[in-house]
Write a protein that holds these residues in place. Structure first.
Motif, PDB file in Angstrom:
ATOM      1  N   GLN A   1      10.277  79.723  78.444  1.00 23.32           N
ATOM      2  CA  GLN A   1      11.621  80.266  79.369  1.00 23.32           C
ATOM      3  C   GLN A   1      11.590  79.611  80.601  1.00 23.32           C
ATOM      4  O   GLN A   1      10.604  79.808  81.384  1.00 23.32           O
ATOM      5  N   ASN A   2      13.156  79.319  81.370  1.00 21.79           N
ATOM      6  CA  ASN A   2      13.324  78.603  81.855  1.00 21.79           C
ATOM      7  C   ASN A   2      13.521  79.998  83.262  1.00 21.79           C
ATOM      8  O   ASN A   2      14.218  80.559  84.087  1.00 21.79           O
ATOM      9  N   GLN A   3      12.274  80.820  83.465  1.00 18.13           N
ATOM     10  CA  GLN A   3      11.843  81.740  84.249  1.00 18.13           C
ATOM     11  C   GLN A   3      10.599  81.749  84.736  1.00 18.13           C
ATOM     12  O   GLN A   3       9.114  81.575  84.623  1.00 18.13           O
ATOM     13  N   PRO A   4      10.241  82.088  85.720  1.00 21.62           N
ATOM     14  CA  PRO A   4       9.127  82.470  87.087  1.00 21.62           C
ATOM     15  C   PRO A   4       8.052  82.809  85.782  1.00 21.62           C
ATOM     16  O   PRO A   4       6.714  82.674  85.591  1.00 21.62           O
ATOM     17  N   SER A   5       8.199  83.754  85.658  1.00 21.77           N
ATOM     18  CA  SER A   5       7.840  84.727  84.300  1.00 21.77           C
ATOM     19  C   SER A   5       6.470  84.072  83.584  1.00 21.77           C
ATOM     20  O   SER A   5       5.880  84.140  82.761  1.00 21.77           O
ATOM     21  N   ASN A   6       7.531  83.103  82.940  1.00 20.74           N
ATOM     22  CA  ASN A   6       6.633  82.081  81.809  1.00 20.74           C
ATOM     23  C   ASN A   6       5.998  81.004  82.242  1.00 20.74           C
ATOM     24  O   ASN A   6       6.357  80.270  81.617  1.00 20.74           O
ATOM     25  N   ARG A   7       6.053  80.871  83.449  1.00 22.50           N
ATOM     26  CA  ARG A   7       5.254  79.656  83.991  1.00 22.50           C
ATOM     27  C   ARG A   7       3.955  79.171  83.164  1.00 22.50           C
ATOM     28  O   ARG A   7       3.319  79.908  82.528  1.00 22.50           O
TER      29      ARG A   7
END
Length: 505
Positions: free
Chosen positions: A342-348
């Motif tokens: 996902q293009n979010q920091p949580s899913n880095r």
């Protein structure tokens, strides 16, 4: 009048003395086969309690606090719904549960992607791909699910709300989608009943599911507990804030702008990010319900930034080890879902790397979901593939079935001139670029700066190189938040997880 008093007292005594079963024991439940089955509950202190099921009868005397427990001997799998009977020497009527099966039991826990239901009618952000067709086909009476009611607590609780429900098109909309697809596919393979105990809560952190003693025993994790305890103490010391309207309003204030209502301070115990609260409210009440293993989907909620991600492997390890110690069933299987892209920091990628450290523990597995994420949606609708990948891990490792359960796993690298050759295990059926090309491979030189690389499959290896890096020293794959398309698979259709050859050991 004397008759009424006698009747009242009799009813009072009967109600007080009534035998009660622990939360997981309701009609339609599934009991774990082939191992001892603990059964526990409460009764009058000193009351003799008898449990009858499957030709067995076990008795015990409730202790001074009214607690009791018996262990049924290992049971054979049975799809026949039978009666489960509990009686007490001081209880007027026995407690009888109907339609009890014996088979495989798995516990599903974590945060919202495990809560995620088959239908969006339960949660508007849920609902699986092909929802209507999946619901219409969900006629599986040998599958049952216990969904625990959400509960947070400061101290371990004795009970959690919930009941077992038989899988049907009428009930499956409210089932955990991952739990359901796992159970469906497992039941088809094993041909025995499958029970899922779902105890999950959206946006919860991993440490919320770990008990106090385990966190306190780890000097790196203890500050989480100390911070929480300090917040609780401060909250409980606050004066009560009234948010009600004043009883009288002065006439000259009628047209004045209303003052904002004071906000009541939030109870830290009701914050799912805080240590122990989910364990206390939802996990403690079901220990030691007999099961085969655990499915875990959590990781989007990690507090503390980079420091929190660095601590995550310790939290995860503490959770696995402590749950195993509490259940006393040995190193039972514990399988996780690595976060979807996902293009979010949580899913880095650093979070997914932290999750993967669970594989250093015995009897663990990881279903990769990087390839089925959605760019702007933290709750991907494709839960069918997640269930399939978890079932493969279980079939191969918990049940000894000859199935491929992993995508290509990075094994080694070698430098060949200006290129790097990456070799893989779990390459059965050959490596595959299912989308026609491979993306997301990068190489770096001595400066450690990664650049995009061309990649080609060569047998059980992938050769990567870039014209911008004459002397490559390291390579990595899918090291972005949202790797969209161009993934590496094996012949079984399973994706390779992200990796970097220069990972810190």
């Amino acid at each position: 009048m004397r008759s009424f008093v006698f009747l009242f007292l009799s009813l009072n005594v009967a109600a007080h003395a009534a035998v009660r079963l622990a939360s997981p024991f309701t009609s339609h439940m599934v009991l774990q086969r082939e191992r001892a089955v603990p059964v526990w509950g409460t009764a009058e202190a000193g009351e003799r309690v008898s449990v009858s099921f499957g030709g067995q009868e076990k008795s015990v005397v409730a202790d001074a606090s009214g607690k009791w427990r018996v262990d049924l001997d290992a049971l054979e799998a049975s799809g026949e719904g039978r009666l489960f009977r509990v009686s007490g020497s001081e209880t007027a009527e026995p407690l009888v549960l109907n339609d009890v099966l014996v088979g495989e039991v798995w516990l599903c826990s974590g945060q919202s992607n495990m809560v995620f239901t088959v239908s969006k009618s339960a949660y508007k952000w849920a609902g699986v791909t092909n929802e209507a067709q999946e619901i219409a086909a969900a006629n599986y009476p040998q599958i049952r699910m216990f969904t625990g009611e959400a509960a947070k607590a400061y101290e371990p609780q004795a009970r959690v709300g919930g009941e077992w429900r038989v899988c049907s098109p009428e009930t499956v909309p409210g089932f955990s989608a991952i739990g359901y697809f796992f159970a469906r596919d497992l039941q088809k393979e094993l041909k025995v009943p499958v029970g899922i105990v779902t105890l999950a809560y959206g946006a919860s952190c991993a440490e919320a599911w770990v008990r106090r003693e385990a966190l306190a025993a780890d000097e790196k994790l203890r500050p989480m507990l100390e911070k929480f305890d300090a917040e609780v103490a401060a909250f409980r010391a606050l004066p009560k804030v009234s948010t009600s309207e004043p009883a009288e309003v002065r006439s000259q204030d009628i047209n004045a702008a209303a003052a904002p209502k004071p906000k009541a301070p939030k109870d830290p115990v009701q914050d799912q990010h805080n240590a122990t609260v989910m364990f206390n409210g939802m996990i403690a009440p079901v220990i030691p319900y007999a099961m085969r293993g655990v499915l875990w989907y959590q990781g989007e909620s990690i507090t503390g930034g980079a420091e929190g991600v660095a601590l995550y492997p310790r939290v995860q390890t503490s959770l696995v080890n402590d749950w195993r110690a509490l259940w006393r069933q040995g190193d039972f299987p514990f399988y996780i879902v690595q976060l979807a892209g996902q293009n979010q920091p949580s899913n880095r990628p650093e979070v997914r790397e932290a999750q993967a450290t669970v594989l250093a523990l015995k009897s663990t597995g990881m279903a990769v979901a990087t390839d089925i994420g959605e760019e702007k949606n933290v709750h991907p609708y494709n839960k069918q593939d997640v269930g399939d990948r978890l079932v493969r891990i279980a079939l191969a490792n918990a049940y000894g079935k000859p199935v491929e359960f992993s995508g290509p796993q990075y094994a080694a690298m070698s430098v060949e001139g200006g290129a790097i050759r990456l070799t893989f295990s779990h390459a059965a059926g050959g490596l595959v670029a299912r989308d026609g090309l491979l993306k997301w491979f990068e190489v770096a030189g001595a400066d450690g700066k990664f650049v995009a690389a061309e990649a080609r499959i060569d047998g059980d290896s992938v050769v990567v190189q870039s014209a911008d890096v004459a002397e490559p020293k390291a390579a990595r794959y899918a090291w972005v938040n949202f790797p969209d398309g161009g993934h590496l698979y094996n012949g079984a259709g399973l994706p390779a997880p992200q990796f970097r050859t220069n990972a810190v050991k």
